[in-house]
Design a protein around this motif. Structure first.
Motif, PDB file in Angstrom:
ATOM      1  N   ALA A  49       0.962  -1.126  -0.303  1.00 29.16           N
ATOM      2  CA  ALA A  49       0.251   0.058  -0.485  1.00 29.16           C
ATOM      3  C   ALA A  49       0.604   1.466   0.304  1.00 29.16           C
ATOM      4  O   ALA A  49       0.635   1.943  -0.920  1.00 29.16           O
ATOM      5  CB  ALA A  49      -1.237   0.498   1.221  1.00 29.16           C
ATOM      6  N   LYS A  50       2.009   1.544   0.945  1.00 31.46           N
ATOM      7  CA  LYS A  50       2.830   2.496   0.954  1.00 31.46           C
ATOM      8  C   LYS A  50       3.429   3.097  -0.191  1.00 31.46           C
ATOM      9  O   LYS A  50       3.838   3.929  -0.593  1.00 31.46           O
ATOM     10  CB  LYS A  50       3.888   1.855   1.748  1.00 31.46           C
ATOM     11  N   GLN A  51       3.350   1.802  -0.941  1.00 30.03           N
ATOM     12  CA  GLN A  51       4.780   1.872  -2.585  1.00 30.03           C
ATOM     13  C   GLN A  51       3.545   3.272  -3.195  1.00 30.03           C
ATOM     14  O   GLN A  51       3.767   3.823  -3.648  1.00 30.03           O
ATOM     15  CB  GLN A  51       5.161   1.182  -3.002  1.00 30.03           C
ATOM     16  N   TYR A  52       2.614   2.692  -3.908  1.00 33.68           N
ATOM     17  CA  TYR A  52       1.092   3.240  -4.398  1.00 33.68           C
ATOM     18  C   TYR A  52       0.711   4.557  -3.277  1.00 33.68           C
ATOM     19  O   TYR A  52       1.068   5.804  -4.501  1.00 33.68           O
ATOM     20  CB  TYR A  52      -0.102   2.686  -3.698  1.00 33.68           C
ATOM     21  N   ILE A  53       1.164   5.301  -2.368  1.00 42.06           N
ATOM     22  CA  ILE A  53       0.992   6.137  -1.875  1.00 42.06           C
ATOM     23  C   ILE A  53       2.102   7.356  -2.014  1.00 42.06           C
ATOM     24  O   ILE A  53       1.709   7.652  -2.252  1.00 42.06           O
ATOM     25  CB  ILE A  53       0.568   5.689  -0.233  1.00 42.06           C
ATOM     26  N   THR A  54       3.300   6.413  -1.262  1.00 43.33           N
ATOM     27  CA  THR A  54       4.215   7.305  -1.568  1.00 43.33           C
ATOM     28  C   THR A  54       4.618   7.742  -2.929  1.00 43.33           C
ATOM     29  O   THR A  54       5.627   9.326  -3.280  1.00 43.33           O
ATOM     30  CB  THR A  54       5.649   6.902  -0.978  1.00 43.33           C
ATOM     31  N   SER A  55       4.673   6.730  -4.021  1.00 41.58           N
ATOM     32  CA  SER A  55       4.169   7.806  -5.415  1.00 41.58           C
ATOM     33  C   SER A  55       3.071   8.322  -5.786  1.00 41.58           C
ATOM     34  O   SER A  55       3.303   8.600  -7.239  1.00 41.58           O
ATOM     35  CB  SER A  55       4.479   6.703  -6.293  1.00 41.58           C
ATOM     36  N   GLY A  56       1.974   8.344  -4.815  1.00 37.67           N
ATOM     37  CA  GLY A  56       0.842   9.023  -5.246  1.00 37.67           C
ATOM     38  C   GLY A  56       0.216   8.596  -6.645  1.00 37.67           C
ATOM     39  O   GLY A  56      -0.656   9.641  -7.115  1.00 37.67           O
ATOM     40  N   GLU A  57       0.036   7.113  -6.093  1.00 35.40           N
ATOM     41  CA  GLU A  57      -0.866   6.958  -7.214  1.00 35.40           C
ATOM     42  C   GLU A  57      -1.808   6.082  -6.348  1.00 35.40           C
ATOM     43  O   GLU A  57      -1.716   6.275  -5.264  1.00 35.40           O
ATOM     44  CB  GLU A  57      -0.330   5.460  -7.518  1.00 35.40           C
ATOM     45  N   LEU A  58      -3.224   5.660  -7.067  1.00 36.90           N
ATOM     46  CA  LEU A  58      -4.061   5.440  -6.095  1.00 36.90           C
ATOM     47  C   LEU A  58      -4.016   3.479  -5.879  1.00 36.90           C
ATOM     48  O   LEU A  58      -3.125   3.039  -6.279  1.00 36.90           O
ATOM     49  CB  LEU A  58      -5.748   4.713  -6.769  1.00 36.90           C
ATOM     50  N   VAL A  59      -4.327   3.337  -4.239  1.00 38.74           N
ATOM     51  CA  VAL A  59      -4.150   2.398  -3.902  1.00 38.74           C
ATOM     52  C   VAL A  59      -5.443   0.719  -4.713  1.00 38.74           C
ATOM     53  O   VAL A  59      -6.439   1.500  -4.718  1.00 38.74           O
ATOM     54  CB  VAL A  59      -4.528   1.999  -2.999  1.00 38.74           C
ATOM     55  N   PRO A  60      -5.096  -0.203  -5.138  1.00 38.58           N
ATOM     56  CA  PRO A  60      -5.617  -0.247  -6.367  1.00 38.58           C
ATOM     57  C   PRO A  60      -6.508  -1.454  -4.500  1.00 38.58           C
ATOM     58  O   PRO A  60      -6.137  -1.942  -3.719  1.00 38.58           O
ATOM     59  CB  PRO A  60      -4.877  -1.403  -6.960  1.00 38.58           C
ATOM     60  N   ASP A  61      -7.964  -1.304  -5.269  1.00 38.42           N
ATOM     61  CA  ASP A  61      -8.505  -2.122  -4.482  1.00 38.42           C
ATOM     62  C   ASP A  61      -8.160  -3.763  -4.505  1.00 38.42           C
ATOM     63  O   ASP A  61      -8.884  -3.859  -3.035  1.00 38.42           O
ATOM     64  CB  ASP A  61     -10.143  -2.300  -5.223  1.00 38.42           C
ATOM     65  N   GLU A  62      -8.024  -5.206  -4.636  1.00 37.51           N
ATOM     66  CA  GLU A  62      -7.670  -5.703  -3.830  1.00 37.51           C
ATOM     67  C   GLU A  62      -6.723  -5.616  -3.353  1.00 37.51           C
ATOM     68  O   GLU A  62      -6.747  -6.355  -2.172  1.00 37.51           O
ATOM     69  CB  GLU A  62      -6.251  -6.626  -4.980  1.00 37.51           C
ATOM     70  N   ILE A  63      -5.584  -4.503  -2.817  1.00 42.14           N
ATOM     71  CA  ILE A  63      -5.112  -4.481  -1.155  1.00 42.14           C
ATOM     72  C   ILE A  63      -5.552  -3.571  -0.845  1.00 42.14           C
ATOM     73  O   ILE A  63      -6.218  -4.279   0.472  1.00 42.14           O
ATOM     74  CB  ILE A  63      -4.159  -2.958  -1.304  1.00 42.14           C
ATOM     75  N   THR A  64      -6.731  -3.495  -0.541  1.00 42.17           N
ATOM     76  CA  THR A  64      -7.527  -2.360   0.040  1.00 42.17           C
ATOM     77  C   THR A  64      -8.499  -3.823   0.707  1.00 42.17           C
ATOM     78  O   THR A  64      -9.375  -3.556   1.965  1.00 42.17           O
ATOM     79  CB  THR A  64      -9.150  -1.261  -0.969  1.00 42.17           C
ATOM     80  N   PHE A  65      -9.304  -4.482  -0.656  1.00 38.42           N
ATOM     81  CA  PHE A  65     -10.471  -5.480   0.275  1.00 38.42           C
ATOM     82  C   PHE A  65      -8.871  -6.357   1.522  1.00 38.42           C
ATOM     83  O   PHE A  65     -10.233  -7.095   1.878  1.00 38.42           O
ATOM     84  CB  PHE A  65     -10.130  -6.303  -0.843  1.00 38.42           C
ATOM     85  N   GLU A  66      -7.525  -6.832   1.539  1.00 35.74           N
ATOM     86  CA  GLU A  66      -6.661  -7.202   1.901  1.00 35.74           C
ATOM     87  C   GLU A  66      -7.029  -6.462   3.137  1.00 35.74           C
ATOM     88  O   GLU A  66      -7.507  -7.379   4.240  1.00 35.74           O
ATOM     89  CB  GLU A  66      -5.556  -7.551   1.378  1.00 35.74           C
ATOM     90  N   ILE A  67      -6.733  -5.773   3.421  1.00 40.12           N
ATOM     91  CA  ILE A  67      -6.997  -5.332   4.506  1.00 40.12           C
ATOM     92  C   ILE A  67      -8.107  -5.002   4.669  1.00 40.12           C
ATOM     93  O   ILE A  67      -8.520  -4.958   6.188  1.00 40.12           O
ATOM     94  CB  ILE A  67      -6.026  -3.316   4.514  1.00 40.12           C
ATOM     95  N   PHE A  68      -8.967  -4.241   4.483  1.00 39.28           N
ATOM     96  CA  PHE A  68     -10.748  -5.053   4.868  1.00 39.28           C
ATOM     97  C   PHE A  68     -10.742  -6.574   5.699  1.00 39.28           C
ATOM     98  O   PHE A  68     -11.474  -6.009   6.718  1.00 39.28           O
ATOM     99  CB  PHE A  68     -11.584  -4.549   3.964  1.00 39.28           C
ATOM    100  N   LYS A  69     -10.557  -7.071   5.203  1.00 39.06           N
ATOM    101  CA  LYS A  69     -10.716  -8.250   5.078  1.00 39.06           C
ATOM    102  C   LYS A  69     -10.111  -8.860   6.789  1.00 39.06           C
ATOM    103  O   LYS A  69     -10.364  -9.641   7.516  1.00 39.06           O
ATOM    104  CB  LYS A  69      -9.958  -9.861   3.918  1.00 39.06           C
ATOM    105  N   HIS A  70      -8.571  -8.426   6.860  1.00 39.55           N
ATOM    106  CA  HIS A  70      -7.882  -8.713   7.741  1.00 39.55           C
ATOM    107  C   HIS A  70      -8.662  -7.987   8.621  1.00 39.55           C
ATOM    108  O   HIS A  70      -8.748  -8.926  10.239  1.00 39.55           O
ATOM    109  CB  HIS A  70      -6.494  -8.137   8.040  1.00 39.55           C
ATOM    110  N   ALA A  71      -9.231  -7.007   8.665  1.00 41.36           N
ATOM    111  CA  ALA A  71     -10.007  -6.676  10.351  1.00 41.36           C
ATOM    112  C   ALA A  71     -11.343  -6.625  10.492  1.00 41.36           C
ATOM    113  O   ALA A  71     -11.811  -6.834  11.417  1.00 41.36           O
ATOM    114  CB  ALA A  71      -9.766  -5.031   9.854  1.00 41.36           C
ATOM    115  N   THR A  72     -11.796  -8.133   9.146  1.00 38.55           N
ATOM    116  CA  THR A  72     -13.175  -7.664   9.157  1.00 38.55           C
ATOM    117  C   THR A  72     -13.132 -10.031   9.534  1.00 38.55           C
ATOM    118  O   THR A  72     -14.549 -10.297   9.924  1.00 38.55           O
ATOM    119  CB  THR A  72     -13.692  -7.342   8.566  1.00 38.55           C
TER     120      THR A  72
END
Ligand SMILES: [Zn+2]
Length: 209
Positions: A49-72
């Motif tokens: 996630a950090k690689q995308y964020i530091t280069s100013g790119e949008l984080v792909p949904d698959e990473i967001t879903f992984e993070i969401f899944k970990h929490a739930t």
């Protein structure tokens, strides 16, 4: 029971989600915070996630879903979702894998959101939040806790605020179009005080139980 809470910055969305989670013993899933935790802990997902964020790119949904899944993964607990989903594609994922009982929208006029956000101040030494409308320091411009100087963050200045609100509004409209007819949607007037908003929110949730 799972509910999604939406609202422009300044609507008090985070505060309301936290209060509801505390009252009901639910899990408050705050996606922005989850991202920060995974990045600080340096998990695999966090690093990606950090690689995308530091280069100013949008984080792909698959990473967001992984993070969401970990929490739930913790089963059997009701959740209030804050900051997720943001797009119709994310909402589609959510409805495919989870049951969502209600979408709450904290409704706030644009002019009022601008006014509230522009009133935010931060302590330049300890980072504590203030708001010259609702959470005033005892001494103007000075932090109650550490005596530091209070400043307005660059993105809380009117131009930045307006831009964030426009982006939010566009996303929210698309998201609500997607949810329409699939999930119950309720709007609450967020120009009221924190306690009035909260009691309406609790009433809405209690009608579902
Ligand atoms: Zn301070």
């Amino acid at each position: 029971m799972n509910i999604v809470i939406m609202g422009v910055q300044g609507s008090g969305k985070g505060t309301q989600a936290k209060k509801l989670a505390e009252l009901k013993g639910w899990k408050h899933v705050n996606l922005g915070q989850l991202f920060r935790i995974e990045m600080t802990e340096g998990t695999d997902t966090g690093k990606r996630a950090k690689q995308y964020i530091t280069s100013g790119e949008l984080v792909p949904d698959e990473i967001t879903f992984e993070i969401f899944k970990h929490a739930t993964e913790e089963a059997g607990r009701s959740m209030i979702l804050d900051g997720f989903p943001r797009t119709p594609a994310q909402a589609e994922y959510l409805l495919k894998h989870y049951s969502i009982d209600l979408v709450i929208v904290l409704d706030l006029k644009e002019s009022e959101a601008v006014e509230r956000i522009s009133a935010r101040r931060n302590c330049s030494s300890c980072g504590r939040d203030y708001n010259v409308l609702f959470k005033k320091p005892q001494k103007e411009g000075i932090c109650d806790v550490c005596g530091g100087t209070l400043v307005t963050r660059a993105d809380d200045k009117p131009q930045g605020v307006q831009r964030r609100i426009d982006i939010y509004q566009e996303q929210a409209n698309k998201l609500l179009d997607f949810f329409q007819g699939k999930v119950k949607i309720t709007k609450i007037d967020a120009s009221q005080g924190i306690n009035e908003i909260f009691s309406e929110l609790v009433k809405e949730v209690d009608t579902l139980q």
